[in-house]
Design an enzyme around this catalytic site. Structure first.
Site, mmCIF file in Angstrom:
data_model
loop_
_atom_site.group_PDB
_atom_site.id
_atom_site.type_symbol
_atom_site.label_atom_id
_atom_site.label_comp_id
_atom_site.label_asym_id
_atom_site.label_seq_id
_atom_site.Cartn_x
_atom_site.Cartn_y
_atom_site.Cartn_z
ATOM 1 N NE ARG A 149 2.127 2.121 7.097
ATOM 2 C CZ ARG A 149 2.259 1.634 8.327
ATOM 3 N NH1 ARG A 149 2.535 0.369 8.523
ATOM 4 N NH2 ARG A 149 2.099 2.412 9.363
ATOM 5 N NE ARG A 167 6.507 4.496 16.677
ATOM 6 C CZ ARG A 167 5.604 3.787 16.009
ATOM 7 N NH1 ARG A 167 5.105 2.684 16.517
ATOM 8 N NH2 ARG A 167 5.193 4.188 14.817
ATOM 9 N NE ARG A 193 3.194 7.401 12.252
ATOM 10 C CZ ARG A 193 3.042 7.316 13.581
ATOM 11 N NH1 ARG A 193 3.484 8.280 14.351
ATOM 12 N NH2 ARG A 193 2.479 6.271 14.101
ATOM 13 C CE LYS A 195 -1.625 -0.486 11.367
ATOM 14 N NZ LYS A 195 -1.791 0.964 11.558
ATOM 15 N NE ARG A 253 2.779 4.706 19.374
ATOM 16 C CZ ARG A 253 2.482 4.145 18.205
ATOM 17 N NH1 ARG A 253 1.886 2.979 18.154
ATOM 18 N NH2 ARG A 253 2.770 4.774 17.084
HETATM 19 P P1 ADP Z 1 1.921 3.186 12.663
HETATM 20 O O1 ADP Z 1 0.975 2.183 12.087
HETATM 21 O O2 ADP Z 1 1.514 3.623 14.035
HETATM 22 O O3 ADP Z 1 2.245 4.331 11.763
HETATM 23 P P2 ADP Z 1 4.155 1.308 12.345
HETATM 24 O O4 ADP Z 1 4.967 0.886 13.509
HETATM 25 O O5 ADP Z 1 3.292 0.305 11.710
HETATM 26 O O6 ADP Z 1 3.319 2.533 12.926
HETATM 27 O O7 ADP Z 1 5.091 1.953 11.229
HETATM 28 C C1 ADP Z 1 6.048 2.921 11.530
HETATM 29 C C2 ADP Z 1 6.748 3.401 10.266
HETATM 30 O O8 ADP Z 1 7.436 2.308 9.625
HETATM 31 C C3 ADP Z 1 5.848 3.969 9.164
HETATM 32 O O9 ADP Z 1 5.522 5.326 9.385
HETATM 33 C C4 ADP Z 1 6.730 3.749 7.931
HETATM 34 O O10 ADP Z 1 7.756 4.717 7.850
HETATM 35 C C5 ADP Z 1 7.380 2.416 8.207
HETATM 36 N N1 ADP Z 1 6.579 1.283 7.662
HETATM 37 C C6 ADP Z 1 5.996 0.284 8.373
HETATM 38 N N2 ADP Z 1 5.354 -0.569 7.567
HETATM 39 C C7 ADP Z 1 5.510 -0.106 6.296
HETATM 40 C C8 ADP Z 1 5.069 -0.525 5.012
HETATM 41 N N3 ADP Z 1 4.303 -1.627 4.859
HETATM 42 N N4 ADP Z 1 5.444 0.207 3.932
HETATM 43 C C9 ADP Z 1 6.194 1.313 4.061
HETATM 44 N N5 ADP Z 1 6.629 1.775 5.230
HETATM 45 C C10 ADP Z 1 6.304 1.087 6.356
#
Ligand code: ADP
Length: 213
Positions: free
Chosen positions: A88, A160, A171, A13, A127
């Site tokens: 999400r 990370r 996740r 994404k 990554r």
């Molecule tokens: P990925 O899509 O690879 O899991 P992101 O960088 O989008 O990684 O998100 C990393 C973390 O940030 C998530 O695992 C969560 O803890 C938090 N996060 C990001 N966006 C949201 C969201 N919309 N709602 C809740 N938590 C979020």
């Protein structure tokens, strides 16, 4: 143009959304990036969100919704935006819909990146990211010019914390439980375009560009 990217962690994404910024002139907004920035800056939000993120859990809706709505009210979002990692949960999707309804500027396209779980785990484990937020690479699929160093600042790349196996599992569970229902939510609104996210970066970008044209 107002666009949402949906897909499991590791589906690409962020990478794809960033590529569209240049070709479409609208900002990419990643709640993950905004939250990591808050953690780096040690803000009250960052301190509250940090534990959830490291473990791979979702940050509570009230925090993320406030963060995102504040961000899309800024002037650079006047011509639209690409959301990556938000919404999400159903509550987040409804809050967004409500906020955009007030301005009569609804979401126009939802791109759903579909990918097999095994592939995703390999992508996440390999990554590496720049500690200063300059981007991300993959040890095999997208290596930096100099081994394990940021192409922009030369600092050593790091993994990370939530790209460790235990957090990845958490996740993926959060994705299946909380985020997957959004596929039906947006399909019912006639906004959903699903594409196969396997293949190299250019191939996937090509498929996304075809949706927009
Ligand atoms: P990925 O899509 O690879 O899991 P992101 O960088 O989008 O990684 O998100 C990393 C973390 O940030 C998530 O695992 C969560 O803890 C938090 N996060 C990001 N966006 C949201 C969201 N919309 N709602 C809740 N938590 C979020």
């Amino acid at each position: 143009m107002r666009v949402i990217f949906l897909g499991p962690p590791g589906s690409g994404k962020g990478t794809q959304a960033k590529r569209l910024v240049a070709s479409h002139g609208i900002p990419q907004i990643s709640t993950g990036d905004l939250l990591r920035e808050a953690v780096r800056d040690d803000t009250p939000l960052g301190r509250e969100a940090n534990g959830y993120m490291t473990a791979g859990n979702l940050v509570p809706d009230r925090l993320v919704i406030a963060l995102l709505l504040e961000r899309i009210r800024r002037p650079d979002c006047g011509g639209g935006f690409i959301l990556d990692g938000f919404p999400r949960t159903l509550a987040q999707a409804e809050a967004l819909e409500e906020a955009l309804k007030e301005k009569a500027q609804p979401v126009e396209v939802v791109v759903n990146l579909e990918i097999d779980t095994g592939e995703v785990v390999e992508r996440l484990i390999g990554r590496r990211v720049c500690p200063n937020g300059h981007g991300e690479w993959h040890i095999r699929f997208n290596p930096p010019k100099e081994a394990n160093r940021c192409d922009r600042c030369g600092d050593p790349l790091i993994q990370r914390e939530d790209d460790q196996e235990e957090s990845i599992r958490t996740r993926m569970e959060a994705y299946s439980r909380d985020t997957k229902p959004l596929i039906d939510y947006y399909r019912n609104q006639g906004l959903l375009h699903t594409i196969d996210a396997l293949g190299n970066l250019d191939q996937v970008t090509g498929k996304i560009e075809r949706i927009f044209s």
